[in-house]
Scaffold this motif. Structure first.
Motif, PDB file in Angstrom:
ATOM      1  N   GLU A 325       0.789  -1.329   0.125  1.00 49.50           N
ATOM      2  CA  GLU A 325       0.052  -0.151  -0.023  1.00 49.50           C
ATOM      3  C   GLU A 325       0.961   1.273   0.131  1.00 49.50           C
ATOM      4  OE1 GLU A 325      -2.257  -0.440   3.433  1.00 49.50           O
ATOM      5  OE2 GLU A 325      -3.633  -1.841   2.874  1.00 49.50           O
ATOM      6  N   THR A 326       0.496   2.299  -0.728  1.00 53.84           N
ATOM      7  CA  THR A 326       1.110   3.550  -0.761  1.00 53.84           C
ATOM      8  C   THR A 326       0.192   4.430  -0.362  1.00 53.84           C
ATOM      9  OG1 THR A 326       2.429   2.600  -2.814  1.00 53.84           O
ATOM     10  CG2 THR A 326       2.546   5.057  -2.366  1.00 53.84           C
ATOM     11  N   SER A 327       0.434   5.255   0.826  1.00 55.78           N
ATOM     12  CA  SER A 327      -0.495   6.243   1.239  1.00 55.78           C
ATOM     13  C   SER A 327      -0.023   7.652   0.844  1.00 55.78           C
ATOM     14  CB  SER A 327      -0.449   6.228   3.035  1.00 55.78           C
ATOM     15  OG  SER A 327      -1.355   7.413   3.092  1.00 55.78           O
ATOM     16  N   VAL A 328      -0.797   8.290   0.218  1.00 58.06           N
ATOM     17  CA  VAL A 328      -0.492   9.869  -0.329  1.00 58.06           C
ATOM     18  C   VAL A 328      -1.490  10.583   0.209  1.00 58.06           C
ATOM     19  CG1 VAL A 328       0.856   8.887  -2.210  1.00 58.06           C
ATOM     20  CG2 VAL A 328      -1.534   9.286  -2.621  1.00 58.06           C
ATOM     21  N   ASP A 329      -1.140  12.153  -0.161  1.00 65.77           N
ATOM     22  CA  ASP A 329      -2.163  13.110   0.407  1.00 65.77           C
ATOM     23  C   ASP A 329      -2.939  13.666  -0.650  1.00 65.77           C
ATOM     24  OD1 ASP A 329      -0.459  14.565  -0.963  1.00 65.77           O
ATOM     25  OD2 ASP A 329      -0.173  16.241   0.200  1.00 65.77           O
ATOM     26  N   GLY A 330      -3.160  13.113  -1.765  1.00 58.68           N
ATOM     27  CA  GLY A 330      -4.178  13.328  -3.048  1.00 58.68           C
ATOM     28  C   GLY A 330      -3.585  14.223  -3.965  1.00 58.68           C
ATOM     29  N   ALA A 331      -2.180  14.692  -3.831  1.00 59.18           N
ATOM     30  CA  ALA A 331      -1.848  15.426  -4.853  1.00 59.18           C
ATOM     31  C   ALA A 331      -1.763  15.055  -6.251  1.00 59.18           C
ATOM     32  CB  ALA A 331      -0.142  15.977  -4.622  1.00 59.18           C
ATOM     33  N   LEU A 332      -2.049  15.845  -7.474  1.00 61.61           N
ATOM     34  CA  LEU A 332      -2.442  15.320  -8.555  1.00 61.61           C
ATOM     35  C   LEU A 332      -0.979  14.521  -9.178  1.00 61.61           C
ATOM     36  CD1 LEU A 332      -4.173  18.180 -10.356  1.00 61.61           C
ATOM     37  CD2 LEU A 332      -5.161  16.113  -9.363  1.00 61.61           C
ATOM     38  N   ALA A 333       0.237  15.039  -8.701  1.00 65.85           N
ATOM     39  CA  ALA A 333       1.544  14.249  -9.127  1.00 65.85           C
ATOM     40  C   ALA A 333       1.447  12.735  -8.598  1.00 65.85           C
ATOM     41  CB  ALA A 333       2.443  15.192  -8.852  1.00 65.85           C
ATOM     42  N   GLU A 334       1.139  12.370  -7.542  1.00 70.86           N
ATOM     43  CA  GLU A 334       1.025  11.076  -6.896  1.00 70.86           C
ATOM     44  C   GLU A 334      -0.287  10.355  -7.129  1.00 70.86           C
ATOM     45  OE1 GLU A 334       1.152  12.520  -2.799  1.00 70.86           O
ATOM     46  OE2 GLU A 334       3.286  13.030  -2.870  1.00 70.86           O
ATOM     47  N   THR A 335      -1.405  11.096  -7.401  1.00 71.65           N
ATOM     48  CA  THR A 335      -2.714  10.079  -7.865  1.00 71.65           C
ATOM     49  C   THR A 335      -2.865  10.154  -9.143  1.00 71.65           C
ATOM     50  OG1 THR A 335      -3.981  12.152  -7.651  1.00 71.65           O
ATOM     51  CG2 THR A 335      -3.363  10.737  -5.546  1.00 71.65           C
ATOM     52  N   CYS A 336      -2.080  10.579 -10.172  1.00 71.41           N
ATOM     53  CA  CYS A 336      -2.343  10.304 -11.560  1.00 71.41           C
ATOM     54  C   CYS A 336      -2.242   8.859 -11.976  1.00 71.41           C
ATOM     55  CB  CYS A 336      -1.404  11.139 -12.564  1.00 71.41           C
ATOM     56  SG  CYS A 336       0.308  10.803 -12.376  1.00 71.41           S
ATOM     57  N   LYS A 337      -2.813   8.813 -13.110  1.00 70.75           N
ATOM     58  CA  LYS A 337      -3.260   7.446 -13.836  1.00 70.75           C
ATOM     59  C   LYS A 337      -1.866   6.669 -13.929  1.00 70.75           C
ATOM     60  CE  LYS A 337      -5.494   4.827 -17.489  1.00 70.75           C
ATOM     61  NZ  LYS A 337      -4.519   4.059 -17.767  1.00 70.75           N
ATOM     62  N   THR A 338      -0.987   7.546 -14.401  1.00 73.28           N
ATOM     63  CA  THR A 338       0.375   7.079 -14.713  1.00 73.28           C
ATOM     64  C   THR A 338       0.972   6.400 -13.567  1.00 73.28           C
ATOM     65  OG1 THR A 338       0.858   8.412 -16.558  1.00 73.28           O
ATOM     66  CG2 THR A 338       2.760   7.279 -15.674  1.00 73.28           C
ATOM     67  N   VAL A 339       1.061   7.223 -12.494  1.00 74.13           N
ATOM     68  CA  VAL A 339       1.844   6.542 -11.186  1.00 74.13           C
ATOM     69  C   VAL A 339       0.797   5.417 -10.681  1.00 74.13           C
ATOM     70  CG1 VAL A 339       2.239   7.387  -8.762  1.00 74.13           C
ATOM     71  CG2 VAL A 339       2.708   8.794 -10.748  1.00 74.13           C
ATOM     72  N   LYS A 340      -0.396   5.518 -10.581  1.00 71.64           N
ATOM     73  CA  LYS A 340      -1.294   4.371 -10.172  1.00 71.64           C
ATOM     74  C   LYS A 340      -0.899   3.076 -10.972  1.00 71.64           C
ATOM     75  CE  LYS A 340      -5.226   5.663  -9.210  1.00 71.64           C
ATOM     76  NZ  LYS A 340      -6.728   5.920  -9.217  1.00 71.64           N
ATOM     77  N   ASP A 341      -0.757   3.226 -12.443  1.00 70.78           N
ATOM     78  CA  ASP A 341      -0.456   2.013 -13.099  1.00 70.78           C
ATOM     79  C   ASP A 341       0.856   1.642 -12.718  1.00 70.78           C
ATOM     80  OD1 ASP A 341      -3.106   2.347 -14.108  1.00 70.78           O
ATOM     81  OD2 ASP A 341      -2.480   3.270 -16.123  1.00 70.78           O
ATOM     82  N   LYS A 342       1.827   2.339 -12.754  1.00 74.57           N
ATOM     83  CA  LYS A 342       3.203   1.836 -12.385  1.00 74.57           C
ATOM     84  C   LYS A 342       3.103   1.143 -11.012  1.00 74.57           C
ATOM     85  CE  LYS A 342       5.335   3.764 -16.119  1.00 74.57           C
ATOM     86  NZ  LYS A 342       6.056   2.771 -17.157  1.00 74.57           N
ATOM     87  N   LEU A 343       2.674   1.831 -10.103  1.00 76.12           N
ATOM     88  CA  LEU A 343       2.645   1.108  -8.721  1.00 76.12           C
ATOM     89  C   LEU A 343       1.880  -0.200  -8.731  1.00 76.12           C
ATOM     90  CD1 LEU A 343       1.870   3.987  -6.420  1.00 76.12           C
ATOM     91  CD2 LEU A 343       3.923   2.585  -6.426  1.00 76.12           C
ATOM     92  N   ALA A 344       0.849  -0.393  -9.603  1.00 76.86           N
ATOM     93  CA  ALA A 344       0.178  -1.684  -9.696  1.00 76.86           C
ATOM     94  C   ALA A 344       0.926  -2.751 -10.469  1.00 76.86           C
ATOM     95  CB  ALA A 344      -1.181  -1.721 -10.289  1.00 76.86           C
ATOM     96  N   ASN A 345       1.537  -2.404 -11.713  1.00 74.80           N
ATOM     97  CA  ASN A 345       2.298  -3.367 -12.398  1.00 74.80           C
ATOM     98  C   ASN A 345       3.468  -3.490 -12.005  1.00 74.80           C
ATOM     99  OD1 ASN A 345      -0.058  -3.126 -14.117  1.00 74.80           O
ATOM    100  ND2 ASN A 345       0.764  -1.484 -15.393  1.00 74.80           N
ATOM    101  N   VAL A 346       4.516  -2.507 -11.681  1.00 73.85           N
ATOM    102  CA  VAL A 346       5.944  -2.941 -11.123  1.00 73.85           C
ATOM    103  C   VAL A 346       6.013  -3.192  -9.558  1.00 73.85           C
ATOM    104  CG1 VAL A 346       8.043  -1.679 -11.062  1.00 73.85           C
ATOM    105  CG2 VAL A 346       6.467  -1.107 -12.933  1.00 73.85           C
TER     106      VAL A 346
END
Length: 664
Positions: A325-346
């Motif tokens: 699990e990766t807990s973030v504060d909701g900033a767009l740079a941390e919650t964008c689709k690219t980051v979400k997909d990379k965290l899930a796949n890698v």
């Protein structure tokens, strides 16, 4: 209530009998027994004989005390049977008549509001009013202003003409209004928090205090956030007449990933942009998943204590550990689709954001460990330096950070070295909450107990974290009289791999920037996944290494006519444009700092390559390079370094602190 099917005395709340005095205990047990007998249907004589009170009194205790609502949201239950326990506020029934000494006004405020419901509604609305953040309003309301409104309203209703309370009292009802206001605000905790501490206090009230936080396993959850550093720094740029001129840069960000159980910093990245973007977040994740090697430090001989570093320093078993699990504060740079997909796949991790979890935007209590680390980073490190900006604008530590940075020539390259020391030494420092173990010792302890996660990230996927791909059309061909090529993010790509592929002309292919920090080459594949080959970019982007974001930024300068032509080398043209700016009061553009970072990195990593040689030459035209005859007597670049130092000396400039930009 007692006639309901699910009614049971066992569900009633009970008091802490042990905290009551002996007399109060005895009276409580008599009342409790009377209530139980009343519910069982005992007669008045039986209840009076056993408990000393009759059936009528027991029934009144149930209706007026036991079934009354409690401030905790439940009924009082058996708690209402405790002697001298106030259940409801007293209600005055007689007319308020004050004596010659001003006494006799008990309950006057309640009687006034009970007799005038409309006025009470207006008063409550005024007390509980909360303005929107976008409206101009009084931030903290004064009690005197409310009291003045209170008297004006009652005066308009004729209370003063009739000489009724509060106009017949000495204080004119001020103390009664104050007590009523305090009681009403206490019944509305959210409004009270907003009145006292604003929206931050409301968020803190809503976030919770962490009492019921779950017991997590090692690497089950990490916290990731960005922090703007409390300091000012500069960069040395070549002056037209020779030598070097310090130029201030904007405040920098550091993005950090902290493991919750061990408190260890898994990875970090210093962002030189004005605002953090998804590329900075991905670089931080990559740092946490790859092997770590300490940077060479120029400001001291021993910057790291024994055992300091990031987790990979413990051994190969600690490289690429994945978390859940990766807990973030909701900033767009941390919650964008690219980051979400990379965290899930890698990594195989779920992103916990305000949209799908408990976390609240900018609430310090939802990510306590990383916020505690940032507080430590400021209080015990950067805020101790004279170039600090302080934690806020009114911080007394803030004196003249810009002037200090320029006078001392505190370059941001030194900050990179300082951050490494601070973060790595933090991982080796003992924590009281960890049984006086360091975070790294805690991870090693879990490893020895066989509690370290077994899953490791695929190295190939980790290396592709920063890759960028786009579907592009193949142009050219025999019909146009030119070899096939692809336009990919303001660059024209071609080469032998696609020169004879007439079958691809007019179709779309995938272009992938697969090499980190070098967009001069890109991998081309068909929509079906067949590799076409590696294509190279045409001038003016083919000379020096750069990223797609740098290319976009430079192209934007050309689009708004700040740069007329990119000539034969876009990167060098942009560097000269920035260095030639006469307004030295504005911070240096972050793209220039990014170019410097890449050129320095390329010169260090690919020594001997022709492109690396050009990068090294560009570096020597940008900033002074320190002498290293002692460390590298066989180096072939000592003569070039001497020339650079000679230029600075001939320009009449005072000696500058040595700056390491590349290994020679």
């Amino acid at each position: 209530m007692t006639d309901q099917a699910d009614f049971s005395l066992e569900a009633w709340p009970t008091p802490d009998v042990g905290s009551l005095s002996t007399d109060v205990q005895a009276d409580y047990f008599r009342r409790k027994r009377a209530v139980e007998l009343c519910i069982e249907g005992a007669s008045d004589a039986t209840i009076k004989r056993k408990c000393g009170i009759g059936l009528k009194q027991a029934t009144r205790l149930i209706k007026e005390r036991c079934m009354a609502p409690s401030p905790d949201g439940l009924i009082f239950g058996f708690r209402g049977l405790v002697k001298h326990q106030r259940i409801a506020a007293p209600v005055r029934k007689k007319t308020v008549v004050l004596d010659q000494f001003g006494y006799g006004g008990t309950g006057a405020m309640g009687a006034l509001l009970l007799g005038d419901p409309e006025f009470r509604k207006k008063l409550d609305s005024r007390i509980l009013r909360v303005h929107k953040d976008t409206l101009l309003a009084e931030g903290k309301r004064h009690r005197g202003a409310l009291w003045g409104w209170f008297l004006d309203e009652l005066r308009a209703r004729g209370y003063e003409l009739r000489n009724e309370w509060p106009f017949n009292s000495v204080s004119l009802g001020y103390h009664a209004l104050r007590n009523y206001t305090d009681a009403l605000l206490k019944s509305k905790p959210t409004v009270l928090a907003h009145t006292v501490g604003g929206k931050d206090a409301v968020r803190k009230l809503r976030a919770g205090d962490g009492v019921n936080r779950p017991n997590l396993a090692l690497f089950q959850r990490v916290e990731m956030d960005a922090h703007k550093l409390d300091g000012r720094f500069c960069v040395l740029m070549p002056a037209p007449g020779g030598g070097w001129v310090p130029r201030i840069i904007h405040r920098l960000w550091v993005i950090v990933i902290v493991e919750v159980v061990s408190r260890a910093v898994l990875g970090y990245h210093l962002s030189i942009r004005k605002e953090v973007n998804k590329e900075d977040v991905l670089r931080t994740i990559k740092c946490a998943l790859t092997n770590w090697q300490p940077l060479e430090v120029s400001y001291c001989d021993k910057p790291l204590v024994e055992g300091a570093g990031l987790p990979p320093i413990l051994g190969k078993d600690f490289i690429g550990i994945c978390w859940k699990e990766t807990s973030v504060d909701g900033a767009l740079a941390e919650t964008c689709k690219t980051v979400k997909d990379k965290l899930a796949n890698v990594v195989g991790a779920e992103l916990l954001s305000p949209e799908n979890s408990f976390s609240v935007r900018r609430s310090l209590d939802d990510r306590p460990y990383i916020e505690s680390f940032f507080r430590t980073l400021g209080d015990r490190a950067l805020q101790r330096l004279s170039n600090t900006t302080g934690s806020k604008s009114t911080d007394p530590k803030k004196i003249n950070p810009t002037g200090v940075a320029l006078e001392s020539q505190f370059q941001y390259e030194y900050l990179i070295e300082l951050l490494q020391s601070l973060i790595c030494n933090y991982n080796a420092a003992k924590h009281g909450a960890l049984g006086y173990r360091s975070p790294l010792q805690m991870i090693k302890y879990y490893f020895e107990q066989g509690m370290l996660p077994e899953r490791r990230a695929d190295p190939e996927l980790v290396q592709s974290l920063l890759s960028y791909r786009k579907l592009c059309l193949v142009h050219g061909g025999a019909a146009e009289g030119r070899a096939p090529f692809v336009n990919f993010d303001h660059g024209r790509y071609g080469g032998p791999a696609i020169a004879d592929r007439e079958d691809l002309v007019g179709t779309k292919v995938w272009m992938t920037n697969h090499i980190e920090d070098d967009a001069r080459v890109a991998r081309c594949t068909t929509i079906n996944g067949q590799l076409v080959g590696v294509l190279r970019v045409a001038p003016p982007w083919d000379k020096l290494p750069h990223t797609i974001s740098i290319r976009r930024s430079i192209k934007s300068f050309q689009n708004i006519k700040k740069i007329e032509s990119l000539n034969n080398d876009a990167i060098r043209t942009f560097m000269k444009f920035v260095e030639a700016q006469k307004n030295n009061t504005l911070p240096v553009h972050p793209t220039y700092l990014e170019v410097r970072r890449i050129l320095s990195q390329q010169a260090e990593s690919f020594e001997g390559d022709s492109a690396a040689a050009r990068a090294l030459e560009s570096l020597k035209g940008m900033a002074p390079v320190p002498s290293r005859e002692e460390k590298h007597p066989e180096s072939a670049s000592n003569s070039n370094e001497s020339k650079i130092r000679k230029i600075g000396k001939d320009a009449g400039k005072r000696a500058l602190p040595t700056k390491r930009l590349a290994k020679d």
